[in-house]
Structure formats: C-alpha cells, structure tokens
Write an enzyme that holds these catalytic residues in place. Sequence first.
Site, PDB file in Angstrom:
ATOM      1  N   LYS A 126      35.097  24.456  -4.780  1.00  0.00           N
ATOM      2  CA  LYS A 126      34.435  23.466  -3.926  1.00  0.00           C
ATOM      3  C   LYS A 126      34.388  24.030  -2.515  1.00  0.00           C
ATOM      4  CE  LYS A 126      32.670  19.320  -4.343  1.00  0.00           C
ATOM      5  NZ  LYS A 126      32.101  18.699  -5.571  1.00  0.00           N
ATOM      6  N   ASP A 166      26.697  18.259  -3.010  1.00  0.00           N
ATOM      7  CA  ASP A 166      27.663  17.155  -3.134  1.00  0.00           C
ATOM      8  C   ASP A 166      27.294  16.197  -1.983  1.00  0.00           C
ATOM      9  OD1 ASP A 166      30.331  16.440  -4.674  1.00  0.00           O
ATOM     10  OD2 ASP A 166      30.746  15.957  -2.599  1.00  0.00           O
TER      11      ASP A 166
HETATM   12  P1  NDP Z   1      25.086  11.577  -1.309  1.00  0.00           P
HETATM   13  O1  NDP Z   1      25.351  12.269  -0.034  1.00  0.00           O
HETATM   14  O2  NDP Z   1      23.736  11.702  -1.928  1.00  0.00           O
HETATM   15  O3  NDP Z   1      25.396  10.011  -1.154  1.00  0.00           O
HETATM   16  C1  NDP Z   1      26.668   9.600  -0.798  1.00  0.00           C
HETATM   17  C2  NDP Z   1      26.697   8.086  -0.686  1.00  0.00           C
HETATM   18  O4  NDP Z   1      28.038   7.681  -0.532  1.00  0.00           O
HETATM   19  C3  NDP Z   1      25.904   7.570   0.513  1.00  0.00           C
HETATM   20  O5  NDP Z   1      25.295   6.356   0.184  1.00  0.00           O
HETATM   21  C4  NDP Z   1      26.998   7.388   1.561  1.00  0.00           C
HETATM   22  O6  NDP Z   1      26.729   6.338   2.482  1.00  0.00           O
HETATM   23  C5  NDP Z   1      28.207   7.019   0.707  1.00  0.00           C
HETATM   24  N1  NDP Z   1      29.436   7.481   1.335  1.00  0.00           N
HETATM   25  C6  NDP Z   1      29.762   8.747   1.694  1.00  0.00           C
HETATM   26  N2  NDP Z   1      30.967   8.783   2.269  1.00  0.00           N
HETATM   27  C7  NDP Z   1      31.428   7.515   2.275  1.00  0.00           C
HETATM   28  C8  NDP Z   1      32.602   6.908   2.751  1.00  0.00           C
HETATM   29  N3  NDP Z   1      33.580   7.617   3.337  1.00  0.00           N
HETATM   30  N4  NDP Z   1      32.753   5.572   2.574  1.00  0.00           N
HETATM   31  C9  NDP Z   1      31.782   4.836   1.984  1.00  0.00           C
HETATM   32  N5  NDP Z   1      30.627   5.361   1.523  1.00  0.00           N
HETATM   33  C10 NDP Z   1      30.461   6.684   1.662  1.00  0.00           C
HETATM   34  O7  NDP Z   1      26.213  12.080  -2.325  1.00  0.00           O
HETATM   35  P2  NDP Z   1      26.205  12.066  -3.919  1.00  0.00           P
HETATM   36  O8  NDP Z   1      25.514  10.858  -4.413  1.00  0.00           O
HETATM   37  O9  NDP Z   1      25.756  13.393  -4.371  1.00  0.00           O
HETATM   38  O10 NDP Z   1      27.767  11.983  -4.239  1.00  0.00           O
HETATM   39  C11 NDP Z   1      28.434  10.743  -4.449  1.00  0.00           C
HETATM   40  C12 NDP Z   1      29.740  10.985  -5.187  1.00  0.00           C
HETATM   41  O11 NDP Z   1      29.470  11.613  -6.458  1.00  0.00           O
HETATM   42  C13 NDP Z   1      30.737  11.921  -4.497  1.00  0.00           C
HETATM   43  O12 NDP Z   1      32.046  11.493  -4.804  1.00  0.00           O
HETATM   44  C14 NDP Z   1      30.473  13.271  -5.152  1.00  0.00           C
HETATM   45  O13 NDP Z   1      31.580  14.129  -5.072  1.00  0.00           O
HETATM   46  C15 NDP Z   1      30.216  12.822  -6.587  1.00  0.00           C
HETATM   47  N6  NDP Z   1      29.470  13.754  -7.424  1.00  0.00           N
HETATM   48  C16 NDP Z   1      28.246  14.240  -7.046  1.00  0.00           C
HETATM   49  C17 NDP Z   1      27.559  15.097  -7.882  1.00  0.00           C
HETATM   50  C18 NDP Z   1      26.191  15.589  -7.547  1.00  0.00           C
HETATM   51  O14 NDP Z   1      25.618  16.310  -8.394  1.00  0.00           O
HETATM   52  N7  NDP Z   1      25.616  15.260  -6.413  1.00  0.00           N
HETATM   53  C19 NDP Z   1      28.137  15.549  -9.150  1.00  0.00           C
HETATM   54  C20 NDP Z   1      29.406  14.938  -9.481  1.00  0.00           C
HETATM   55  C21 NDP Z   1      30.037  14.083  -8.624  1.00  0.00           C
HETATM   56  P3  NDP Z   1      25.481   6.352   3.497  1.00  0.00           P
HETATM   57  O15 NDP Z   1      24.306   5.952   2.669  1.00  0.00           O
HETATM   58  O16 NDP Z   1      25.836   5.371   4.537  1.00  0.00           O
HETATM   59  O17 NDP Z   1      25.385   7.769   3.987  1.00  0.00           O
HETATM   60  O1  2IT Z   2      31.378  17.269  -8.125  1.00  0.00           O
HETATM   61  C1  2IT Z   2      30.508  17.914  -8.755  1.00  0.00           C
HETATM   62  O2  2IT Z   2      30.634  18.163  -9.948  1.00  0.00           O
HETATM   63  C2  2IT Z   2      29.308  18.340  -8.027  1.00  0.00           C
HETATM   64  N1  2IT Z   2      29.166  18.038  -6.855  1.00  0.00           N
HETATM   65  C3  2IT Z   2      28.286  19.192  -8.711  1.00  0.00           C
HETATM   66  C4  2IT Z   2      28.697  20.632  -8.710  1.00  0.00           C
HETATM   67  C5  2IT Z   2      27.683  21.609  -9.236  1.00  0.00           C
HETATM   68  O3  2IT Z   2      28.011  22.802  -9.181  1.00  0.00           O
HETATM   69  O4  2IT Z   2      26.599  21.219  -9.680  1.00  0.00           O
END
Ligand code: NDP
Ligand code: 2IT
Length: 447
Positions: A126, A166
């Site tokens: 990461k 992420d």
């Molecule tokens: P994005 O940046 O697209 O969206 C994040 C969302 O979470 C936004 O709506 C943001 O709010 C909110 N957020 C971020 N930080 C906080 C906080 N401290 N408190 C409250 N809300 C918060 O990220 P993703 O959708 O990609 O990721 C979301 C989760 O999924 C994370 O935990 C990530 O690690 C996990 N994940 C992501 C993957 C991916 O492929 N993208 C894969 C596997 C897991 P705001 O709208 O106000 O900015």
């Molecule tokens: O938490 C996760 O698994 C991700 N943010 C996606 C990682 C990736 O390499 O696609």
Amino acid sequence: MQYIDNVLSKIAEQNPNQPEFLQAVTEVYSSLTPIVSENEKVYKEAALLERLAEPDRTVSFRVSWKDDGGNVHVNKGYRVQFNNAIGPYKGGLRFHPSVNLSVLKFLGFEQIFKNSLTTLPMGGAKGGSDFDPKGKTDSEIMSFCQSFMTELYRHIGQFTDVPAGDIGVGGREIGYLFGQYKRICGAYENGVLTGKGLSFGGSLIRPEATGFGSIYFLEEVMASRSDGVKGKTFALSGFGNVAWGAALKIIALGGKVITLSGQDGTLYFKNGLPTEAAEYMPASRTNGVTKEEFAKKFGGEFLAGKKPWGLFGADVCMPCATQNEITAETAGSFSRLGVKYVNEAANMPTTNEALALLKSQGIVVCPAKASNAGGVAVSGLEMSQNSERLCWTKEEVDDKLKNIMKNIYAQINSACERYSLGFDLVAGANIAGFKKVADAMLAQGIY
Ligand code: NDP
Ligand code: 2IT
C-alpha cells in the site's frame, strides 16, 4: 494461545504509536489459533508470524509541488512493500490528510490476505500521501501526481510492485501517474499500474469492481442462509468509487439504498436512491455538486454532520468510506434497528470491539478482505490483459469477477468447516488467506 500472544506483545513493543496497524495484526492473528496450533513448531522455528508482520521494506519520500499561484508545498509520500511471497507487491495508493505509516501498514497488511483470497498471484502493498486532493485544481493534482511518481517510479514495475487507486486516487490520478512513469522510463510498460483509462490499457469493469464484487460476495453469503438482496434495505456510507459500484448493483438486484455519506454528513433517501441518482454520483463529484444539492435533486435529505449508522432501520449496513467507522457504540444499536448483515466494503471499517459485539448479537459480518477483494481481483485481471496485449469484454471480466467472489466464499466456507468455526466468516477469511502465504513463505526459506 501463548505463541500468538507473545508475538502480538512483541509486535506492539516494536511498533509504538501505530494503533491502526496493531489493530489489524491483532484482529488477524487472534483468529489464527486453530491453524497455528496445528503447525506451531514449524511456524515458531521459521518465526513466521513475526516475519509476516514486518514489511519487506517501507519507502518514504518528499513530494514537493507547486500550486496554481506558484507556491511550493511539501507532502509526505510512502510505499509499504509488505509481502511478495505469492506474487509482485500489489495494492492501492491513498491520498488523504489522515495518511500516515500506521494507516498504510494496516492497509498493506490486510492486502496480503485479501490478495491471497483472490486466487491470483499478487503480494501485498500500500502507498500514498498525506496530500489532500479536496479543493485542488486539475493542474495542481497533475503537478502533485507527477512529483509523487518522480520518486516512486524507481520502486515499482510490472514484476516488482503494481500500485492502483484507493481513497482520493481514481482514474484521473492514475492517468497522470502513468503519464509520468512512461515519460521517465521511456517505455510503454502499462502493467505497472492498474485502474488505468480504457484507452491505455485499463480494464472494463475495474471502476465498478469493488462495489460489484462486494455485492456478489454478499449474495453468496445470503444464499447460504436462503436469503437474497431483492427487497432488502441497505444503509451505505461513502459517496466514492466503492459506494457508487455497490449502489448500482444493489438497485439492479432489487434492493433499496437508503443512505450514502460524505465527510460532511449523511444523505437519506426514504424511498430508496433512484438508479439515475446512483449513475450520476461520479459526475456530481467532478462537477462540484454538494452532497446537499445531490440529495435535494433526487428527493432525499442531507443530515449535516451526521454519520449514517444507528439512525435508520436497515437489513444490511455497508461501510464504503474509511476505517473504524463502526464502533462498539454504533454497533450496539444494530440489533434494535433490524440489521442482519454488516458487509464491509471499506478496509477495516469495524473496530475489534464492535466486531466482537456484532458476533455476540448473531449479526453476520462479511469481512473486508473478502468482500472488497473484487477491486484488486479485477486489477489482477487488468494485469493479465496487459501481459496478453488484449482487452476482454465487459461480460468476460464480470463473469470472472463473479467466479472469483464465489471462490473466495468457498475458500472461507471450507476453512470454517475444516476448523469448526461455525459461521465466523472473519476468522475463516483470515485463515484461508493466511495459509497460502504461510506455505509460500515456508517453501521459500528464511530471509
Ligand atoms: P473514494 O475516494 O472514491 O471515496 C471515499 C469516500 O469516503 C468519500 O465519499 C469520502 O467523503 C469518504 N471518506 C473518506 N475519508 C473519510 C473519513 N475520514 N470519514 C468519513 N468519510 C470519509 O474512495 P473509495 O470509494 O475508492 O474507497 C472507499 C473505501 O473502500 C476505502 O476504505 C478503501 O480503502 C476501500 N477500497 C477501495 C477499493 C478501490 O478499488 N477503490 C478496493 C478495496 C477497498 P467525501 O465524499 O466527503 O470526500
Ligand atoms: O484496498 C484495495 O484493495 C484497493 N484499494 C485496490 C488495490 C488494487 O491494487 O487494485
């Protein structure tokens, strides 16, 4: 178990001030007792648990960049290359002011087991920065990404380490990062990053993959209890990539999404989020539409400063935002609100105390390292397409994703049976993910 307790104490001593990292290690190691008991002598001799909790290496660097006014800013940049026993390091990059080593180490540690569960050959890593993309212009984001890659490029590669997105890192950022990597290396190595745009080596379904995969996994879990998504209500947090993909799939399967959230508050849709609203989520973010404006436009309400948990009755709570969103305090209200499943789409969204409470109430927890593995799984499929120099169809990728999520459930189920874990999917996922990595580490000798 004594050996596990001793290792956990030592890790706590060696990693002071890293609460998120210690939380993740404690959660995983505490559930490994059945498999560690069977192999105690071999694991001890190889210091396996100790080695697995120490990253292979951690790179930390300065990221200097200029804003549109010509002012210079300095941020911290990191890449934690945790474990490459079963494949090249693989995992996302997070840009958020809360990023520090503890957060990236917990994410990298979780990624090891998640990637193992996908059945694809990927190690765990990461990275990211404490850079805050909020309120930055496009040219500032580009300037930051170029500076970040100017240092990171020397540590990554299609056979060494393959970053992706992420929180705060989506298609736009990956595009700028890839452009800079190509410029520095002078070669078109598109397998070095995943989550790329479709015109330069990206995979269809990668943007939707985490959310879709999470619902495919939940469908497997529900089916085993003669249950299904149709007609169920879902309380989601988040408004980003993962919440979007999950909302689209829930609605397509006949479920109702009643909440979404941002850092500033909760959006409530009494009658369910309409399809066109879910489809509009990504564009609303790029167009600068506020959460309040979005809620109003689609017949919902905006509750400023509120979190989505503990407010409304729902069959499924689905955290899609960040770590430790569900605490013991909020989890305590779930039974009363009729919650039957917590489907963890975010990474480590539930505190260890809340996990214990949910378990004691008979609420099924779909653990993050299984439920959200669809994102990295399709990243793995993107790498395969890049190696083949071919692009697969949407249907092909989606079918493969479904099969991977089914397979993850099957691995967990068989660990639950083998070790008499009942329906403890959290422990089942940890044991199944751990076993493959442990076997590979033992086979490759001590280093
Ligand atoms: P994005 O940046 O697209 O969206 C994040 C969302 O979470 C936004 O709506 C943001 O709010 C909110 N957020 C971020 N930080 C906080 C906080 N401290 N408190 C409250 N809300 C918060 O990220 P993703 O959708 O990609 O990721 C979301 C989760 O999924 C994370 O935990 C990530 O690690 C996990 N994940 C992501 C993957 C991916 O492929 N993208 C894969 C596997 C897991 P705001 O709208 O106000 O900015
Ligand atoms: O938490 C996760 O698994 C991700 N943010 C996606 C990682 C990736 O390499 O696609």
